[in-house]
Design a protein around this motif. Structure first.
Motif, PDB file in Angstrom:
ATOM      1  N   ASP A 141     -14.630  -6.374   2.782  1.00 50.69           N
ATOM      2  CA  ASP A 141     -14.427  -5.062   2.363  1.00 50.69           C
ATOM      3  C   ASP A 141     -13.562  -5.221   3.242  1.00 50.69           C
ATOM      4  OD1 ASP A 141     -15.271  -5.257  -0.093  1.00 50.69           O
ATOM      5  OD2 ASP A 141     -16.937  -4.145   0.217  1.00 50.69           O
ATOM      6  N   LEU A 142     -13.813  -4.963   4.462  1.00 49.39           N
ATOM      7  CA  LEU A 142     -12.721  -4.361   6.068  1.00 49.39           C
ATOM      8  C   LEU A 142     -12.069  -5.144   5.961  1.00 49.39           C
ATOM      9  CD1 LEU A 142     -16.417  -3.323   8.255  1.00 49.39           C
ATOM     10  CD2 LEU A 142     -14.490  -1.977   6.308  1.00 49.39           C
ATOM     11  N   GLU A 143     -12.324  -6.902   5.974  1.00 52.87           N
ATOM     12  CA  GLU A 143     -11.408  -7.693   5.879  1.00 52.87           C
ATOM     13  C   GLU A 143     -10.002  -7.749   4.671  1.00 52.87           C
ATOM     14  OE1 GLU A 143     -12.975 -11.704   5.988  1.00 52.87           O
ATOM     15  OE2 GLU A 143     -13.329 -11.644   8.176  1.00 52.87           O
ATOM     16  N   ALA A 144     -10.668  -7.456   3.366  1.00 57.41           N
ATOM     17  CA  ALA A 144      -9.314  -7.104   2.617  1.00 57.41           C
ATOM     18  C   ALA A 144      -9.054  -6.070   2.824  1.00 57.41           C
ATOM     19  CB  ALA A 144     -10.029  -7.081   1.327  1.00 57.41           C
ATOM     20  N   ILE A 145      -9.664  -5.303   3.742  1.00 56.81           N
ATOM     21  CA  ILE A 145      -8.696  -3.420   3.847  1.00 56.81           C
ATOM     22  C   ILE A 145      -7.966  -3.860   4.516  1.00 56.81           C
ATOM     23  CG2 ILE A 145      -9.352  -1.255   4.503  1.00 56.81           C
ATOM     24  CD1 ILE A 145     -12.410  -1.592   3.274  1.00 56.81           C
ATOM     25  N   GLU A 146      -8.452  -4.288   5.555  1.00 58.39           N
ATOM     26  CA  GLU A 146      -7.458  -4.756   6.743  1.00 58.39           C
ATOM     27  C   GLU A 146      -5.607  -5.544   6.117  1.00 58.39           C
ATOM     28  OE1 GLU A 146      -7.137  -6.442  11.360  1.00 58.39           O
ATOM     29  OE2 GLU A 146      -8.380  -7.793   9.413  1.00 58.39           O
ATOM     30  N   VAL A 147      -6.203  -6.264   5.221  1.00 59.95           N
ATOM     31  CA  VAL A 147      -4.854  -7.000   4.703  1.00 59.95           C
ATOM     32  C   VAL A 147      -4.200  -5.714   3.823  1.00 59.95           C
ATOM     33  CG1 VAL A 147      -4.021  -8.535   2.925  1.00 59.95           C
ATOM     34  CG2 VAL A 147      -6.011  -8.793   4.957  1.00 59.95           C
ATOM     35  N   LEU A 148      -4.543  -5.854   3.474  1.00 61.64           N
ATOM     36  CA  LEU A 148      -4.110  -4.136   2.024  1.00 61.64           C
ATOM     37  C   LEU A 148      -3.502  -2.912   3.176  1.00 61.64           C
ATOM     38  CD1 LEU A 148      -3.867  -2.432  -0.260  1.00 61.64           C
ATOM     39  CD2 LEU A 148      -5.969  -1.287   0.859  1.00 61.64           C
ATOM     40  N   SER A 149      -3.869  -2.796   4.505  1.00 60.91           N
ATOM     41  CA  SER A 149      -3.198  -1.974   5.677  1.00 60.91           C
ATOM     42  C   SER A 149      -1.791  -2.405   5.771  1.00 60.91           C
ATOM     43  CB  SER A 149      -4.095  -1.921   6.469  1.00 60.91           C
ATOM     44  OG  SER A 149      -4.229  -2.477   7.063  1.00 60.91           O
ATOM     45  N   HIS A 150      -1.853  -3.793   5.793  1.00 61.56           N
ATOM     46  CA  HIS A 150      -0.589  -3.960   6.302  1.00 61.56           C
ATOM     47  C   HIS A 150       0.516  -4.587   5.321  1.00 61.56           C
ATOM     48  CE1 HIS A 150      -1.877  -5.758   9.951  1.00 61.56           C
ATOM     49  NE2 HIS A 150      -2.524  -6.207   9.908  1.00 61.56           N
ATOM     50  N   ASP A 151       0.125  -4.407   4.217  1.00 61.11           N
ATOM     51  CA  ASP A 151       0.847  -4.853   2.570  1.00 61.11           C
ATOM     52  C   ASP A 151       1.400  -3.052   2.388  1.00 61.11           C
ATOM     53  OD1 ASP A 151       1.680  -6.672   0.353  1.00 61.11           O
ATOM     54  OD2 ASP A 151       0.903  -4.648  -0.501  1.00 61.11           O
ATOM     55  N   ARG A 152       0.284  -2.022   2.800  1.00 59.70           N
ATOM     56  CA  ARG A 152       1.282  -1.006   2.447  1.00 59.70           C
ATOM     57  C   ARG A 152       2.270  -0.592   3.599  1.00 59.70           C
ATOM     58  NH1 ARG A 152      -3.353   3.310   0.084  1.00 59.70           N
ATOM     59  NH2 ARG A 152      -3.638   2.547  -1.891  1.00 59.70           N
ATOM     60  N   ILE A 153       1.858  -1.222   4.790  1.00 57.09           N
ATOM     61  CA  ILE A 153       3.019  -0.629   5.474  1.00 57.09           C
ATOM     62  C   ILE A 153       4.126  -1.045   5.134  1.00 57.09           C
ATOM     63  CG2 ILE A 153       3.156  -0.397   8.424  1.00 57.09           C
ATOM     64  CD1 ILE A 153       0.390  -0.151   8.616  1.00 57.09           C
ATOM     65  N   GLN A 154       4.095  -2.384   5.051  1.00 58.84           N
ATOM     66  CA  GLN A 154       5.543  -2.906   4.793  1.00 58.84           C
ATOM     67  C   GLN A 154       6.232  -2.522   3.338  1.00 58.84           C
ATOM     68  OE1 GLN A 154       4.306  -7.566   4.423  1.00 58.84           O
ATOM     69  NE2 GLN A 154       3.952  -8.213   6.513  1.00 58.84           N
ATOM     70  N   ARG A 155       5.435  -1.695   2.282  1.00 62.14           N
ATOM     71  CA  ARG A 155       5.637  -1.399   1.180  1.00 62.14           C
ATOM     72  C   ARG A 155       6.782  -0.044   1.594  1.00 62.14           C
ATOM     73  NH1 ARG A 155       2.481  -0.659  -2.932  1.00 62.14           N
ATOM     74  NH2 ARG A 155       0.250  -2.160  -1.499  1.00 62.14           N
ATOM     75  N   LEU A 156       6.120   0.771   2.746  1.00 62.12           N
ATOM     76  CA  LEU A 156       7.065   2.074   3.257  1.00 62.12           C
ATOM     77  C   LEU A 156       7.922   1.894   3.237  1.00 62.12           C
ATOM     78  CD1 LEU A 156       4.318   3.727   6.040  1.00 62.12           C
ATOM     79  CD2 LEU A 156       4.811   4.095   3.105  1.00 62.12           C
ATOM     80  N   ASP A 157       8.498   0.872   3.675  1.00 62.60           N
ATOM     81  CA  ASP A 157      10.462   0.878   3.566  1.00 62.60           C
ATOM     82  C   ASP A 157      10.766   1.122   2.234  1.00 62.60           C
ATOM     83  OD1 ASP A 157       9.536   0.112   6.190  1.00 62.60           O
ATOM     84  OD2 ASP A 157      10.413  -1.401   6.108  1.00 62.60           O
ATOM     85  N   THR A 158      10.677   1.177   1.202  1.00 58.41           N
ATOM     86  CA  THR A 158      11.058   0.488   0.333  1.00 58.41           C
ATOM     87  C   THR A 158      10.767   2.348  -0.165  1.00 58.41           C
ATOM     88  OG1 THR A 158       9.669   0.133  -1.025  1.00 58.41           O
ATOM     89  CG2 THR A 158      11.393  -1.715   0.058  1.00 58.41           C
ATOM     90  N   MET A 159       9.229   2.949  -0.278  1.00 56.85           N
ATOM     91  CA  MET A 159       9.146   4.206  -0.994  1.00 56.85           C
ATOM     92  C   MET A 159       9.802   5.705  -0.257  1.00 56.85           C
ATOM     93  SD  MET A 159       5.037   3.129  -0.575  1.00 56.85           S
ATOM     94  CE  MET A 159       4.615   4.314  -2.110  1.00 56.85           C
TER      95      MET A 159
END
Length: 647
Positions: free
Chosen positions: A337-355
């Protein structure tokens, strides 16, 4: 005579202000002196002396009355009483046939008047009590080392009888110098009755000290407001899905009768910026109850995904599971779960530029909304879990917990953990320093003072005598809030049906994960689905069917007829007679066993992922389960971990 008048004026003012307790004595003495002077004048000059005595008496009476008019309002009544009583005594002494009985009556009346003034509900009570309280608090502060510039500026009492002192702090002192328990010791009251804090965050000049009329420990078992059905009605404060996580998660009431308010645990600052959270305290201090209240407040939010891990006691999320997106029950699942959350955090930060935020501005931090919710992941019994984990698992957990706060906060994700021990030997300070700015602290042992980097652990040492009392940190900075946590455990144990009905109401209004994020995490899109398969197998049915994963050999796992349900759904037993819907991921397990058998050697997770085409998270969870069942052997540690078939 002018000089005498000035002296008498000053003496009268001084007596009225500083010697009010001796007013009856002064009055009686002066009345006796005036009567003696009048009788002496009559003895010398005869009856005509009475005219002179009356003129002098009236002049003095008017003169003293004028003095009284110029005095402060707080002492005018005392001075007027002195004048009236003195006049009556002088007349009595002057015209009495014998002095002895008159003296007896005057002394008795003076004693009654003195008792009325000194300790009764008199015109002096308010003035004297505030002054005495101010002096007493000043003495207490100076006994604790306060400089001369530190002083009490005001004293106020509310209807409940609580006393609030406002204190100006001198240059040589700081508010942190004066602790609740130390002040209580100087005042000879229970520590739970004293609350000391700054008037406002960042103000080092002014502080307030509240002495409660009754001990805070008298306030017990305050139920969580969500438990009241009317609070969950449409449009009410706790209606399902109506709460906003940016406003904080209420966990109790602030222990302060001067400002009766809710105490909230914040996992977002005012920016907003997500903050990780630590909950600590000794066994029996009320951590589980506080955590239950925290979870209940979290699932009431319409813009927060709630998940948790309880691989030690299996009971933190048990009663909230229907409204949670994920509940990990093994150490390997927590790691995945923690590894997946780490991946999700990077994905969200990348998507912030478009939000964009609601005002159309670029978002630097993830702002939780129902469409883009924040995420709270709560880990129970961290210390015990680390002690039970293998060295490889413990290293991996520690590394993840150390690194995650640096990455997930901007992505609107908060990691929280609960622990009984905060000793640096059991939880590394490199880990806790990442969580130190936000905490909920119950009672801890004195041996832990200074052991934890980033936490003011000594603030929990005193003033928390009652189970459920805690200090709640402020994610925006400032002093922690002394809190009495809401009672959720009583409803869980004594009102099971009402509790389950309430959780079902909240589960129906929970926000959903997008398909994209659910794929990254490996979680269901909607709350409660992670536990749906587990609930489908009743214990009685499990006892009757009694198939077992432990009895399966490698050749059994290769069968292709097994369906797509979870390995955890297969009850324990001795038979290996499985129907077509009994197992999930067995095709994945078959691929893993086939890859290991074909290789004839141990393989790493990276090699197995390439060979089997199984997602990494699913593969980690599956390998952990196969290792627990004795079908696969784990070797090595950290990045050198490899897996082979059991002999």
């Amino acid at each position: 005579m002018k000089t005498t008048a000035k002296g008498a004026d000053a003496a009268t003012r001084f007596n009225v202000r500083h010697w009010r307790a001796l007013l009856p004595v002064h009055v009686i003495a002066l009345a006796g002196l005036a009567a003696a002077a009048a009788n002496l004048a009559v003895w010398i000059w005869g009856p005509w002396a009475w005219v002179f005595v009356l003129v002098i008496a009236a002049t003095v009476w008017v003169w003293i009355d004028g003095i009284i008019g110029d005095l402060d309002r707080s002492v005018q009544a005392a001075a007027a009483a002195q004048l009236m009583f003195g006049t009556a005594c002088a007349v009595a002494f002057t015209f009495a046939a014998t002095w002895a009985p008159v003296w007896g009556v005057v002394v008795a009346a003076g004693m009654i008047l003195a008792i009325w003034w000194w300790s009764g509900d008199s015109l002096f009570t308010r003035y004297r009590s505030s002054e005495r309280r101010s002096r007493k608090m000043g003495s207490a502060l100076h006994a604790l080392g306060a400089c001369d510039a530190t002083r009490v500026t005001s004293v106020n009492t509310n209807k409940k009888g609580d006393v609030e002192y406002r204190v100006f702090v001198g240059d040589a002192d700081r508010p942190e110098k004066f602790r609740d328990a130390d002040i209580a010791h100087q005042l000879h009251v229970d520590a739970s009755r004293v609350i000391a804090r700054r008037v406002s965050a960042g103000d080092s000049r002014r502080m307030k000290i509240i002495v409660l009329h009754a001990a805070a420990s008298a306030k017990r078992n305050v139920p969580h407001p969500a438990l009241e059905r009317e609070n969950r009605a449409k449009g009410a404060a706790w209606a399902p899905g109506s709460r906003d996580v940016l406003e904080g998660l209420p966990i109790g009431r602030a222990i302060s009768s001067v400002e009766d308010r809710e105490s909230t645990a914040g996992i977002f600052t005012s920016d907003p910026d997500a903050k990780c959270l630590g909950i600590f305290g000794i066994s029996g201090s009320g951590k589980t109850n506080t955590s239950s209240s925290l979870l209940l407040s979290a699932i009431a939010c319409g813009n927060l995904i709630v998940a948790g891990a309880d691989p030690v006691k299996f009971d933190l999320g048990k009663y909230h599971a229907a409204a949670m997106h994920r509940r990990a029950r093994t150490i390997d699942e927590v790691i995945a779960d923690l590894e997946a959350i780490e991946v999700l955090s990077h994905d969200r930060i990348q998507r912030l530029d478009t939000m964009k935020d609601p005002d159309g501005n670029r978002m630097r931090n993830w702002i939780p909304t129902r469409e883009h919710p924040g995420l709270l992941y709560l880990i129970d019994e961290l210390t015990v879990m680390l002690s039970q984990a293998t060295s490889t698992q413990a290293d991996r957990l520690t590394r993840l917990l150390e690194s995650l706060p640096k990455h997930v906060r901007q992505a609107g994700i908060s990691i929280a953990f609960i622990t009984q021990s905060i000793n640096a030997m059991e939880i590394p300070t490199t880990l806790t320093s990442q969580y130190g700015s936000n905490f909920i602290g119950h009672q801890v042992k004195k041996g832990h003072d200074g052991d934890v980097q980033g936490w003011s652990v000594d603030v929990t040492e005193k003033g928390l005598p009652t189970r459920g009392q805690c200090w709640v940190g402020n994610p925006d900075g400032g002093d922690p809030t002394k809190t009495l946590a809401y009672d959720a455990d009583s409803a869980i144990t004594k009102q099971a049906d009402e509790w389950d009905a309430m959780i079902a109401e909240y589960a129906a209004a929970r926000p959903a994960l997008s398909k994209h994020e659910a794929g990254i995490l490996g979680w269901p899109q909607r709350a409660g689905q992670d536990q749906a398969a587990e609930a489908a197998v009743e214990p009685a049915e499990a006892a009757q069917e009694a198939p077992a994963v432990q009895g399966l050999g490698a050749e059994d796992l290769e069968a292709e007829e097994y369906g797509e349900v979870d390995l955890a759904d297969v009850p324990e037993g001795e038979a290996a007679d499985l129907d077509t819907d009994a197992l999930a991921e067995v095709p994945h397990a078959a691929r893993v066993v086939t890859a290991l058998r074909t290789a004839g050697a141990a393989l790493s997770i990276a090699a197995l992922t390439q060979e089997t085409k199984v997602p990494k998270r699913t593969l980690q969870r599956l390998l952990g389960r196969l290792a627990d069942d004795g079908l696969v052997v784990r070797e090595g540690a950290s990045t050198a971990t490899v897996y082979r078939l059991a002999a």
